[in-house]
Design an enzyme around this catalytic site. Structure first.
Site, short mmCIF file in Angstrom:
data_model
loop_
_atom_site.label_atom_id
_atom_site.label_comp_id
_atom_site.label_asym_id
_atom_site.label_seq_id
_atom_site.Cartn_x
_atom_site.Cartn_y
_atom_site.Cartn_z
N HIS A 38 -20.54 15.25 -59.99
CA HIS A 38 -21.49 15.63 -58.94
C HIS A 38 -21.93 14.36 -58.20
O HIS A 38 -23.00 13.80 -58.47
CB HIS A 38 -22.68 16.38 -59.53
N GLN A 40 -29.85 13.42 -59.67
CA GLN A 40 -31.02 13.91 -58.95
C GLN A 40 -32.23 14.18 -59.83
O GLN A 40 -33.35 14.16 -59.34
CB GLN A 40 -30.64 15.16 -58.16
N ASN A 66 -18.18 19.14 -57.92
CA ASN A 66 -19.15 19.72 -57.01
C ASN A 66 -18.90 19.20 -55.60
O ASN A 66 -18.90 17.98 -55.37
CB ASN A 66 -20.57 19.32 -57.42
N GLU A 67 -18.69 20.09 -54.67
CA GLU A 67 -18.58 19.76 -53.24
C GLU A 67 -17.76 18.50 -52.97
O GLU A 67 -18.29 17.51 -52.44
CB GLU A 67 -19.97 19.62 -52.62
C1 FCB Z 1 -25.63 20.26 -52.09
C2 FCB Z 1 -25.51 19.33 -53.28
C3 FCB Z 1 -26.78 19.21 -54.10
C4 FCB Z 1 -27.98 19.14 -53.20
C5 FCB Z 1 -28.00 20.31 -52.26
C6 FCB Z 1 -29.20 20.38 -51.36
O1 FCB Z 1 -24.78 19.83 -51.11
O2 FCB Z 1 -24.49 19.74 -54.14
O3 FCB Z 1 -26.68 18.09 -54.92
O4 FCB Z 1 -27.97 17.95 -52.51
O5 FCB Z 1 -26.86 20.27 -51.46
#
Ligand code: FCB
Length: 415
Positions: free
Chosen positions: A113, A23, A157-158
């Protein structure tokens, strides 16, 4: 910890910002390099943080932050499975870490990520079980190289967002739709990789007696039916909660796996309510006017739901008995007053949760910079700093919210 309208946070609380390589860095070779976002944008230069990180660290200092959560991009460091780490790229991350230390900013490093090296994607990405040992090898080489500089590690991450948007909704590469089997396989493989990577981090990441901390960052979204009595919307909300919250938390932290992690990272944005099977949020294309008419308070992405923080934090504590970092929270909007209100409401909720006994150790604002917001491109403005993408020099300027956040960080308190 509160007197005359001042909400004080615990001593040593981390106040940070967060970014991710794809990003902000630019000059990256992964599955996003040739991806065109909805606004026609791409990540090939992004914020050019790859070159401008010294300037961005100076900004972090100016913001009064004492922590920074950022990713180390796997595709930069390994050109092939089990290859030695690229020393030039490693040196750049080491320099970044040294500058953070000189600036008094504690790093939290994210290892995955939403992106993979091209050779991982070519072999099926995380649907392929062979990705697990490849990732573990990357971690095995990276941790001893950085243990003197990093003690906070975020493996994934997520994973829920990654697997969902890539294999169910078709928004992230490889843009597959409704492949529930693949969604589950990706989660399963990532969870196994997390357990193995965490073991390595906890064994090899010790430095001068300081024990490393490791966890995932889980995006916890509330899924509700707009009409409490609508059975279909309730069923949709339940299916989402089950798949994205329960199934994923169980995969990473259920049973004995909890012992792999030393903390939980919580990414918290808010809520999604369903009406006639539709997700009533801007990110799913629901018209802003309709949302307003229904009384939803949304940023440019989801419905805001600060009260949710006071529910989810005690729940996580009860269920997993691990300390928590808020690894992401933020809002995207051109309206800075809205963003300030949102931040204050969420930090107030966070403070209540801490008062009630939840062990929360830090908060990372998403994001330091306006940046490449995946499939949405550059239209979602999450930054504390604006970036002028029309100018080649990509100048950063502080938005009003940056001033608000600075006062909070410096005071370790919310007035
Ligand atoms: C999360 C992500 C991050 C960004 C935010 C807004 O889901 O981890 O990269 O996109 O949202």
């Amino acid at each position: 910890m509160s007197s005359e309208g001042i909400l004080k946070f615990p001593p040593g609380f981390l106040w940070g910002t967060a970014t991710s390589p794809t990003q902000v860095e630019g000059h990256i070779e992964n599955e996003w390099t040739n991806f065109t976002a909805q606004d026609g944008g791409h990540c090939r230069i992004a914020c050019d943080n790859y070159h401008r990180y010294p300037e961005d660290i100076a900004w972090m200092q100016q913001l009064g932050t004492n922590a920074y959560r950022f990713g180390i991009e796997w595709s930069r460091l390994q050109a092939a499975p089990f290859a030695p780490l690229n020393q030039n790229e490693l040196a750049r991350y080491v320099d970044l870490l040294d500058r953070l230390r000189a600036a008094g900013i504690t790093p939290m490093v994210v290892l995955h990520h939403f992106s993979n090296p091209p050779w991982i994607n070519a072999a099926g990405g995380w649907t392929n079980a062979a990705t697990i040992p490849a990732f573990v090898d990357f971690v095995k080489q990276l941790v001893p190289a950085l243990r003197e500089k990093v003690f906070l590690w975020n493996t994934f991450n997520e994973p829920d967002t990654y697997a969902c948007v890539a294999y169910l909704l078709g928004g992230f590469p490889p843009q597959r739709k409704w492949q529930l089997g693949k969604f589950r396989r990706v989660i399963d493989h990532m969870a196994r990789a997390h357990v193995q990577a965490s073991r390595i981090i906890r064994r090899d990441g010790v430095c001068a007696g300081r024990k490393p901390e490791v966890g995932i960052a889980k995006n916890c979204t509330f899924f509700h039916a707009y009409h409490r009595l609508s059975p279909w919307d309730r069923a949709t909300a339940f299916a989402c909660h089950y798949t994205f919250n329960k199934f994923v938390l169980d995969a990473f932290l259920g049973g004995g796996r909890r012992h792999a992690s030393t903390f939980i990272g919580l990414n918290y944005y808010g809520r999604v309510r369903f009406r006639h099977f539709r997700a009533m949020i801007p990110a799913s294309g629901a018209p802003v006017k309709t949302l307003k008419d229904f009384g939803f308070v949304c940023d440019d992405m989801v419905e805001r739901y600060p009260a949710g923080l006071e529910k989810i934090l005690p729940y996580l504590q009860r269920k997993f008995h691990l300390p928590v970092y808020i690894t992401e929270h933020g809002s995207a909007s051109a309206n800075e007053n809205f963003r300030e209100r949102d931040l204050r409401q969420n930090l107030t909720a966070l403070h209540h949760a801490i008062q009630s006994g939840v062990d929360v150790r830090g908060f990372f604002y998403w994001s330091l910079l306006d940046n490449f917001e995946w499939q949405f491109g550059y239209t979602k403005k999450f930054g504390l700093l604006a970036v002028d993408f029309a100018k080649a020099a990509l100048p950063r300027t502080a938005k009003p919210l940056a001033g608000v956040y600075t006062r909070i960080c410096r005071a370790n308190a919310l007035e």
